[in-house]
Design a protein around this motif. Structure first.
Motif, short mmCIF file in Angstrom:
data_model
loop_
_atom_site.label_atom_id
_atom_site.label_comp_id
_atom_site.label_asym_id
_atom_site.label_seq_id
_atom_site.Cartn_x
_atom_site.Cartn_y
_atom_site.Cartn_z
N GLU A 71 0.81 -1.21 0.00
CA GLU A 71 0.00 0.00 0.00
C GLU A 71 0.84 1.26 0.00
N ARG A 103 -4.76 -4.60 3.78
CA ARG A 103 -4.68 -3.56 2.76
C ARG A 103 -5.95 -2.72 2.75
N ALA A 104 -7.07 -3.40 2.86
CA ALA A 104 -8.34 -2.65 2.89
C ALA A 104 -8.35 -1.71 4.09
N ARG A 156 -6.09 1.20 3.44
CA ARG A 156 -6.68 2.11 2.46
C ARG A 156 -7.82 2.92 3.08
N SER A 208 -7.25 -8.11 3.90
CA SER A 208 -8.01 -7.27 4.84
C SER A 208 -7.14 -6.15 5.39
#
Ligand SMILES: Nc1ncnc2c1ncn2[C@@H]1O[C@H](COP(=O)(O)OP(=O)(O)O)[C@@H](O)[C@H]1O
Ligand SMILES: [Mg+2]
Lengths: 434, 272
Positions: A242, A308-309, A312, A306
């Motif tokens: 990320e 990374r989500a 973000r 998860s």
């Protein structure tokens, strides 16, 4: 275009057509709603059926029948060397002492009746006495009343699974045994209480003393290894992808493959573990360390995705604020991004771990299905895990194992529910952050 | 380094006075690209010590982009490339030797949407001094926090609840908290990107008053979409259009007698 006799509708005609189509549309809506309700109803009833069947079978599995006997703890026969060492007690004659106290109650006559009497008490009775003596040697030389688990066939008989009416030749226990059990019942020596073994015993061929402790500890050790490997690795990967990775073809390919990895059947990870960890690195089979490593491979994609989500989802304005005040990239990530993303990352991790907790196939591949009586003391001791234990018990013929299978399933379910609840609570917390 | 001989000898289409006698920041021929797209075209301007200068112009004309060049916030956008020279105290800020961390400690920034950290009020203000090591003891840090909050006019309102979350304040208070956070590291320049656009008129008035106060000690570059605001608070005004700096000058002159037709059209409301 509108050559052949088409003309605009009048408002009146149009509203009539609309009105009739509204009725049709309403009906369609209603039908769809009904289908939805039926689907939900079906799903819920399956779930209820599942729970009722597991709980109705599993709850009795937490209880079992015991027989109480007055046992004279003969010092010389129990502890032949006289040093109270486990070996001495192991060489002692506890089994006969228990049987003798049983004979005193039921008075078996002749060899045949004695043979039948031997079937009543669990083969584990001598271990129980040895343990009691080891715990407290003062009881030696006294007569005390001790409760022993009854043999699993007797348990099944007392529960009514083995029926008196069945012809003796087709029963697993003969008439003489039944006569003795009746006598013990008449003397109030049979009791039904919470099992000493289901939660604290480990794997055993005798269902009456089999328990899930070994598998439970195995599961915990395996999950611990899985977490220790997968969480830092997953978070680090997510942070790199990320925050640091250049957006180019290679990272794109990596991203796609991580997403694909999440969909790979778990048994494949087992084969991978077998080939790499056992085949190439020569790790021993059946150990929680290996199981944890294989499960870590399996949960890694879930954690990465998860995390990374979650990263973000951290508002860019917070990052701007940190950069704007002169925080370095690392400070921004560690002071602001990770703390804010942590609940989301943990949620994903817990869900991944819950998956891992219920996983059987990859562990079968790496030999965690072995019959292991000893409770593992560390990640390098051979062990098994709860779902594999369930899998093994479900395969045994003895009636009592069926109950214990359901009991083990209940324990597993309780744990899964607990973990998922933790995930939900964390997610709630995440929502409240900003 | 930008040598003195050529800085006031620059080719520019900009109308008005881009130079100042006591320049803090000197920008020369700055181009900014987002990928292939050019967002800033050949902008040259000086920003003086202790002046308040406002950037105005229709939205999308590149005001924020140019502002973010001044403290290298554009570094955080991968596709963004900056050309030309920008110097702070005659030192090129895009030089390899310059550390962005120290640069941003010197040039604070306040954003359009109030963005306090989801931490306590105290932590919000103390964060900058902490990471830059500006205080050696708890007392010193407390002192910095208190002073910054006083300077941002927030102290009286929050002194009893320094440990409650900064996100629990009202929008205007949050923005003043962000200003306190920026001045806590004793910057020389404060960049503000439409700091009042998310606030109600009363909160806006408070922030404007605060900016006027701060203008005595800091250089302030403020992007605003409100011409009244620019007129109220700034000494100089720069008008941007489609990535170009059209006209710069004393605020009064820009608003009363703009020299450029586009500037005139904008301030009279014909370009939105
Ligand atoms: N991160 C970005 N990536 C690509 N283009 C951008 C980015 N930020 C701004 N732009 C473009 O640059 C131009 C100037 O934008 P901006 O500086 O935000 O204008 P303003 O602040 O004056 O409204 C706009 O055309 C905008 O679309
Ligand atoms: Mg803007």
């Amino acid at each position: 275009m509108n050559k052949n006799n088409s003309k605009m509708l009048t408002a009146d005609e149009a509203s009539k057509i609309v009105a009739s189509s509204v009725i049709r549309r309403r009906k369609k809506d209603a039908r769809l709603k009904t289908y939805g309700r039926i689907a939900i109803g079906l799903a819920v009833s399956f779930l209820i059926f599942l729970f009722v069947s597991i709980f109705s079978k599993g709850i009795p599995g937490f209880f079992q029948y015991y027989v109480t006997l007055d046992v004279y703890l003969d010092r010389d026969r129990l502890d032949p060397k006289g040093d109270l060492s486990p070996e001495s007690l192991y060489n002692g004659d506890a089994r006969s002492i228990v049987l003798e106290s049983l004979y005193k109650v039921i008075n078996p006559k002749g060899r045949k009746e004695k043979k039948a009497a031997k079937k009543i008490i669990s083969s584990n009775a001598d271990v129980r006495i040895s343990k009691m003596v080891l715990d407290n040697s003062k009881i030696l030389g006294k007569t005390i009343s001790i409760t022993f688990a009854v043999d699993d066939d007797i348990d099944s008989f007392l529960r009514g699974y083995i029926k008196r009416e069945t012809p003796s030749s087709e029963r697993r226990i003969n008439d003489t045994v039944i006569k003795f059990v009746d006598k013990l019942s008449a003397e109030n020596r049979i009791s039904y209480k919470f099992s000493d073994y289901i939660l604290t015993g480990s794997a055993s061929r005798s269902p009456e003393i089999a328990g899930i402790k070994g598998a439970f500890i195995g599961s915990m050790l395996t999950l611990a290894v899985c977490f220790i490997i997968a969480f830092p690795l997953g978070v680090a990967t997510a942070v790199y992808l990320e925050e640091f990775a250049p957006k180019n073809r290679i990272t794109e390919i990596i991203e796609v493959n991580i997403n694909n990895l999440a969909a790979v059947p778990s048994v494949v990870f087992g084969i991978l573990g077998l080939a790499i960890f056992i085949g190439v690195f020569g790790m021993p089979r059946s150990i929680p360390l290996l199981g944890g490593m294989v499960l870590a491979l399996m949960t890694l994609p879930t954690i990465i995705i998860s995390s990374r989500a979650a990263i973000r989802a951290v508002p860019p304005s917070i990052k701007d604020a940190a950069y704007g005040i002169g925080a370095s990239k690392l400070q921004t990530i560690f002071h602001h991004v990770l703390p804010l993303a942590m609940p989301g990352m943990l949620t994903g991790t817990i869900i991944g771990m819950a998956q891992a907790l219920g996983e059987t196939a990859p562990l079968l591949m790496i030999g965690m299905v072995a019959f292991i009586v000893d409770i593992p003391g560390g990640v390098t001791d051979p062990g098994t895990v709860l779902p594999v234990q369930i899998f093994m018990w479900a395969d045994f013929a003895e009636r009592m194992f069926i109950q214990k299978t359901s009991s083990a399933i209940i324990v597993l379910l309780v744990f899964l529910i607990f973990m998922n609840a933790a995930a939900v609570i964390l997610r709630k917390k995440l929502e409240r952050r900003w | 380094m930008v040598s003195n001989s050529n800085i006031n000898n620059v080719k520019t289409k900009t109308i008005g006075e881009i130079f100042s006698k006591d320049p803090k920041i000197i920008c020369r021929n700055v181009d900014v690209f987002y990928g292939e797209k050019q967002a800033i075209k050949d902008v040259s301007i000086d920003i003086a010590s202790r002046e308040i200068i406002s950037f105005i112009g229709p939205s999308g004309c590149g005001k924020s982009t140019f502002l973010r060049c001044l403290n290298r916030m554009n570094d955080t956008i991968d596709t963004c490339k900056v050309k030309g020279s920008i110097s702070l105290d005659k030192e090129d800020i895009y030089d390899e030797k310059i550390d962005v961390v120290t640069l941003r400690a010197k040039i604070g920034m306040v954003f359009q949407k109030p963005n306090p950290f989801p931490k306590s009020i105290y932590e919000n203000v103390a964060y900058g001094p902490k990471i830059h090591g500006l205080s050696s003891s708890k007392e010193e840090l407390d002192f910095i926090v208190e002073n910054s909050l006083k300077d941002s006019g927030l102290w009286e309102e929050v002194k009893d609840r320094l440990q409650s979350p900064g996100t629990g304040l009202s929008g205007g208070q949050q923005q003043r908290l962000c200003i306190a956070r920026a001045i806590a590291v004793s910057p020389e320049i404060i960049l503000m990107d439409e700091p009042c656009s998310a606030l109600d008129p009363i909160a806006t008035a408070k922030i404007e008053e605060l900016i006027n106060q701060l203008g005595k000690n800091y250089s302030i570059v403020i992007v605003t979409h409100s011409m009244q605001q620019a007129a109220r608070i700034s000494q100089r005004t720069a008008y941007f259009h489609l990535g170009e700096l059209i006209e710069v000058g004393e605020t009064k002159k820009i608003f009363t007698m703009p020299k450029d037709k586009q500037t005139e059209a904008y301030i009279s409301g014909r370009i939105g």
